[in-house]
Design an enzyme around this catalytic site. Sequence first.
Site, PDB file in Angstrom:
ATOM      1  N   HIS A 268      38.968  42.668  33.498  1.00 20.06           N
ATOM      2  CA  HIS A 268      39.905  43.540  34.219  1.00 20.06           C
ATOM      3  C   HIS A 268      41.296  43.392  33.610  1.00 20.06           C
ATOM      4  CE1 HIS A 268      42.414  45.218  37.370  1.00 20.06           C
ATOM      5  NE2 HIS A 268      41.336  45.860  37.787  1.00 20.06           N
TER       6      HIS A 268
ATOM      7  N   ASN B 193      36.734  47.022  44.143  1.00 22.37           N
ATOM      8  CA  ASN B 193      37.331  45.792  43.618  1.00 22.37           C
ATOM      9  C   ASN B 193      38.396  45.370  44.627  1.00 22.37           C
ATOM     10  OD1 ASN B 193      38.638  43.763  42.251  1.00 22.37           O
ATOM     11  ND2 ASN B 193      39.532  45.105  40.680  1.00 22.37           N
TER      12      ASN B 193
ATOM     13  N   GLU C 119      39.647  52.050  32.694  1.00 22.37           N
ATOM     14  CA  GLU C 119      40.767  51.976  33.636  1.00 22.37           C
ATOM     15  C   GLU C 119      42.096  51.967  32.878  1.00 22.37           C
ATOM     16  OE1 GLU C 119      39.360  50.090  37.598  1.00 22.37           O
ATOM     17  OE2 GLU C 119      40.097  48.515  36.292  1.00 22.37           O
TER      18      GLU C 119
ATOM     19  N   GLU D  30      44.119  43.116  34.873  1.00 19.93           N
ATOM     20  CA  GLU D  30      44.958  42.080  35.504  1.00 19.93           C
ATOM     21  C   GLU D  30      44.603  40.697  34.951  1.00 19.93           C
ATOM     22  OE1 GLU D  30      44.164  43.229  39.554  1.00 19.93           O
ATOM     23  OE2 GLU D  30      45.307  45.070  39.234  1.00 19.93           O
TER      24      GLU D  30
ATOM     25  N   SER E 156      43.649  54.212  40.740  1.00 21.77           N
ATOM     26  CA  SER E 156      44.114  55.060  41.848  1.00 21.77           C
ATOM     27  C   SER E 156      43.085  56.093  42.302  1.00 21.77           C
ATOM     28  CB  SER E 156      45.446  55.740  41.483  1.00 21.77           C
ATOM     29  OG  SER E 156      46.464  54.767  41.302  1.00 21.77           O
TER      30      SER E 156
ATOM     31  N   GLY F 118      46.773  50.998  40.625  1.00 14.06           N
ATOM     32  CA  GLY F 118      47.669  50.613  41.710  1.00 14.06           C
ATOM     33  C   GLY F 118      48.994  51.348  41.703  1.00 14.06           C
TER      34      GLY F 118
ATOM     35  N   LYS G 203      40.098  42.683  44.753  1.00 14.51           N
ATOM     36  CA  LYS G 203      41.186  41.834  44.222  1.00 14.51           C
ATOM     37  C   LYS G 203      41.436  40.663  45.182  1.00 14.51           C
ATOM     38  CE  LYS G 203      42.792  45.849  41.781  1.00 14.51           C
ATOM     39  NZ  LYS G 203      43.847  46.564  41.109  1.00 14.51           N
TER      40      LYS G 203
HETATM   41  P1  PGA Z   1      43.355  50.878  42.165  1.00  8.69           P
HETATM   42  O1  PGA Z   1      42.710  49.675  41.313  1.00  8.69           O
HETATM   43  O2  PGA Z   1      42.203  51.750  42.604  1.00  8.69           O
HETATM   44  O3  PGA Z   1      44.044  50.198  43.315  1.00  8.69           O
HETATM   45  O4  PGA Z   1      44.274  51.606  41.256  1.00  8.69           O
HETATM   46  C1  PGA Z   1      41.658  49.906  40.432  1.00  8.69           C
HETATM   47  C2  PGA Z   1      41.249  48.630  39.750  1.00  8.69           C
HETATM   48  O5  PGA Z   1      42.125  47.817  39.419  1.00  8.69           O
HETATM   49  O6  PGA Z   1      40.048  48.384  39.532  1.00  8.69           O
END
Ligand code: PGA
Length: 248
Positions: free
Chosen positions: A90, A5, A162, A92, A208, A168, A7
């Site tokens: 997601h 992903n 997640e 976010e 992460s 993140g 982003k």
């Molecule tokens: P990350 O993000 O691996 O940077 O923690 C995962 C995600 O948001 O899908």
Amino acid sequence: MIAGNWKMFKTRDEALQFIYAVNMEVPKKEFVDTVVCAQAPVLRDLVKRQGENLRIGAQNMHEEVEGAFTGEVSAAMLENIGVDYVIIGHSERREYYNETDERVNLKLHQAFRYGLTPILCVGEALETREANETNAFVKKQVEIALNGLGPRQVKELVIAYEPIWAIGTGRTATNEQANETISVIREVLKSLYDQETAENTRILYGGSVKPENIDGLMAEPHIDGALVGGASLDVKSFLRIADAAYTK
Ligand code: PGA
């Protein structure tokens, strides 16, 4: 399955460089579905250049076919340019763009109408985990998201668990925490559908994920792969993570 992903990262030039570097190196698709979920402006360019073993996904779509929704992209538009996957719900998007469980449900239906494979994201905030309410929270997210979908569709979709506190932050869920919550999701699928659906729906862990922790996660019985943010931006680490799924 290993899905990156990206982003809101990578210009077109950077995205193309990445694709050329990984195309011949990702595991064969008979063994691992390797997907890059990229930002809308580069999707068509990536689809045109995707190698045999790489698939391209979008990070979001609107639930309507078309209309006066400035800035949005529809499932029809994604299907039309050859995108195969789309991330839906997601955290976010849920947090910054008011994506409710009900909208997530509408988006899933719309994705299926256009032959896109949704990657449905669910996961709890830190307060929820600390209050011991993770299972009930995730159960509700899954139930509303899947409302009205049949078992055949559910077996096709991909769910990504997640935990928001792990995204993140560098703080991964432990292998056991990830496995346990994913097993709860399988129980929910069993109660909504049947045992076969519960076993055959792919459920990924995300939050992460890195080359350093992927092997432990993949060793857990309920984890079918990973949705990877930060570590999917780098060619070497993305390939290392995809290889870990190959050896599962
Ligand atoms: P990350 O993000 O691996 O940077 O923690 C995962 C995600 O948001 O899908």
